[in-house]
Design a protein around this motif. Sequence first.
Motif, PDB file in Angstrom:
ATOM      1  N   MET A   1       1.912  -4.223 -19.191  1.00 51.65           N
ATOM      2  CA  MET A   1       2.727  -5.109 -18.282  1.00 51.65           C
ATOM      3  C   MET A   1       1.611  -5.228 -17.583  1.00 51.65           C
ATOM      4  SD  MET A   1       4.569  -5.611 -14.378  1.00 51.65           S
ATOM      5  CE  MET A   1       4.683  -3.813 -14.262  1.00 51.65           C
ATOM      6  N   ASP A   2       0.829  -6.146 -17.004  1.00 51.79           N
ATOM      7  CA  ASP A   2       0.168  -7.097 -16.206  1.00 51.79           C
ATOM      8  C   ASP A   2      -0.200  -6.954 -14.454  1.00 51.79           C
ATOM      9  OD1 ASP A   2      -2.393  -8.507 -15.540  1.00 51.79           O
ATOM     10  OD2 ASP A   2      -1.028 -10.695 -16.550  1.00 51.79           O
ATOM     11  N   MET A   3      -0.432  -6.251 -14.119  1.00 54.95           N
ATOM     12  CA  MET A   3      -0.042  -6.502 -13.137  1.00 54.95           C
ATOM     13  C   MET A   3      -1.352  -5.694 -12.093  1.00 54.95           C
ATOM     14  SD  MET A   3       2.232  -2.976 -11.190  1.00 54.95           S
ATOM     15  CE  MET A   3       2.179  -3.019  -9.707  1.00 54.95           C
ATOM     16  N   LEU A   4      -1.033  -6.527 -11.044  1.00 57.14           N
ATOM     17  CA  LEU A   4      -3.502  -6.460 -10.194  1.00 57.14           C
ATOM     18  C   LEU A   4      -2.168  -5.920  -8.737  1.00 57.14           C
ATOM     19  CD1 LEU A   4      -5.456  -8.421  -9.473  1.00 57.14           C
ATOM     20  CD2 LEU A   4      -4.148  -9.594  -9.024  1.00 57.14           C
ATOM     21  N   ASP A   5      -3.715  -5.056  -9.178  1.00 58.93           N
ATOM     22  CA  ASP A   5      -3.546  -3.799  -7.923  1.00 58.93           C
ATOM     23  C   ASP A   5      -4.793  -3.999  -7.130  1.00 58.93           C
ATOM     24  OD1 ASP A   5      -3.499  -1.686  -6.618  1.00 58.93           O
ATOM     25  OD2 ASP A   5      -3.848   0.283  -8.156  1.00 58.93           O
ATOM     26  N   ARG A   6      -4.564  -4.336  -5.694  1.00 57.11           N
ATOM     27  CA  ARG A   6      -6.084  -4.062  -5.065  1.00 57.11           C
ATOM     28  C   ARG A   6      -5.118  -2.647  -4.064  1.00 57.11           C
ATOM     29  NH1 ARG A   6      -4.906  -9.815  -4.536  1.00 57.11           N
ATOM     30  NH2 ARG A   6      -5.871 -11.400  -6.091  1.00 57.11           N
ATOM     31  N   SER A   7      -4.127  -2.255  -4.183  1.00 56.19           N
ATOM     32  CA  SER A   7      -4.143  -1.183  -3.270  1.00 56.19           C
ATOM     33  C   SER A   7      -5.214  -0.100  -3.082  1.00 56.19           C
ATOM     34  CB  SER A   7      -2.922  -0.474  -3.424  1.00 56.19           C
ATOM     35  OG  SER A   7      -2.915   0.687  -4.320  1.00 56.19           O
ATOM     36  N   THR A   8      -5.384   0.246  -1.534  1.00 59.52           N
ATOM     37  CA  THR A   8      -6.440   1.786  -1.284  1.00 59.52           C
ATOM     38  C   THR A   8      -5.683   2.882  -1.447  1.00 59.52           C
ATOM     39  OG1 THR A   8      -6.784   1.645   0.905  1.00 59.52           O
ATOM     40  CG2 THR A   8      -7.657   0.058  -0.392  1.00 59.52           C
ATOM     41  N   PRO A   9      -6.275   3.934  -0.816  1.00 61.54           N
ATOM     42  CA  PRO A   9      -5.804   5.240  -0.073  1.00 61.54           C
ATOM     43  C   PRO A   9      -4.784   4.855   1.302  1.00 61.54           C
ATOM     44  CG  PRO A   9      -8.021   5.838  -1.236  1.00 61.54           C
ATOM     45  CD  PRO A   9      -7.540   3.899  -0.826  1.00 61.54           C
ATOM     46  N   GLN A  10      -5.952   3.675   1.520  1.00 57.86           N
ATOM     47  CA  GLN A  10      -4.741   3.802   3.069  1.00 57.86           C
ATOM     48  C   GLN A  10      -3.639   2.919   3.192  1.00 57.86           C
ATOM     49  OE1 GLN A  10      -8.327   4.297   3.329  1.00 57.86           O
ATOM     50  NE2 GLN A  10      -8.309   6.287   3.321  1.00 57.86           N
ATOM     51  N   SER A  11      -3.503   2.304   2.239  1.00 58.65           N
ATOM     52  CA  SER A  11      -2.315   0.814   2.409  1.00 58.65           C
ATOM     53  C   SER A  11      -1.085   1.098   2.594  1.00 58.65           C
ATOM     54  CB  SER A  11      -2.183   0.882   1.039  1.00 58.65           C
ATOM     55  OG  SER A  11      -3.287  -0.043  -0.178  1.00 58.65           O
ATOM     56  N   VAL A  12      -0.271  -0.070   3.001  1.00 60.07           N
ATOM     57  CA  VAL A  12       1.057   0.267   3.460  1.00 60.07           C
ATOM     58  C   VAL A  12       1.115  -0.796   3.140  1.00 60.07           C
ATOM     59  CG1 VAL A  12       2.438  -0.386   5.392  1.00 60.07           C
ATOM     60  CG2 VAL A  12       0.333   0.714   6.366  1.00 60.07           C
ATOM     61  N   ALA A  13       2.939  -0.878   2.027  1.00 64.58           N
ATOM     62  CA  ALA A  13       3.139  -1.641   1.580  1.00 64.58           C
ATOM     63  C   ALA A  13       3.981  -2.928   2.446  1.00 64.58           C
ATOM     64  CB  ALA A  13       4.193  -1.061   0.671  1.00 64.58           C
TER      65      ALA A  13
END
Length: 290
Positions: A1-13
């Motif tokens: 699946m084409d998913m764009l992930d800009r998360s970091t280890p400190q991410s809050v969704a």
Amino acid sequence: MDMLDRSTPQSVALETTLPALGLPAGEGLPFSRELNGIIRSEGAEPSVIGVLRGRPIVGMTDDELAALLDSRTVEKANTANLGLLIHRGADAATTVSATMELAAAVGVRVFATGGIGGVHKDYGRHLDISADLAALARFPVAVVASGTKSLLDVVSTREALESLGVPVVGFRCDRFPAFYLRESDATLDARFENEADLAVFIADELDRTGRGVLVCNPIPEADEVTRADWDRWLAEAERRCAGIGGRDITPCVLGALHEVSGGATLLANLALVRSNARLGARLAARLGGA
Ligand code: PSU
Ligand code: MN
């Protein structure tokens, strides 16, 4: 699946159903920016989650969120219809369950929102239980929320979480909160006094079980609604939404409450989400080793 992930280890969704369908038109984007600022000020990273033209994005930019909020065809996605909306190339706002699924897919472990969905009241029609409950038992994400919306059957929601084996813990509170109200009749599995201890529990529990945790953070005292006002407003909002069901019932009742209360429930809603974003950010900063 084409998913764009800009998360970091400190991410809050952060979910997109709240700005797209839970707030009056025009308020979603400025409020989202405010939440992003709160989260960054605590040393964490906001990751707004939604689906744009069939592509899930973890960490939407303001422009991407604006496009989603402007979309005339935005759909409400839970774990049941998320894949279908992706398949069809749709624009979709993610509820707690769909946001958890996408967060878990990229390893984001903390998610801040207002209140989770739950068991609806019995209006003598049929059973309506939010996919949010099963999602908590499936995805390793800590959801920081002010319990469940007081328009639901709060005690049954709490019981359902118990049945699903989801740990429900309180941050500086002893009772399961009910969104606009700091307390309900339902209890918690534990009370935590400080963020450091809570972050250690979350990290260990998610690793150990691969399932979620519900962290309850009651609405700030100054913003709490009185029980008498609440009972009156809810009765009128329920009258206005009579006959509406399924995925449309929550947005309808929330909107009617905002009107009937002269905006008071909206202010309370915003206040508790801000507070949950701050706690989520403090937890994420610790989990991410910041
Ligand atoms: N909390 C709010 N506003 C909302 C919601 C929660 O303050 O709009 C949304 C969340 O996205 C939650 C959803 O997951 O309502 C639950 O909808 P349902 O009952 O259809 O599962
Ligand atoms: Mn439902």
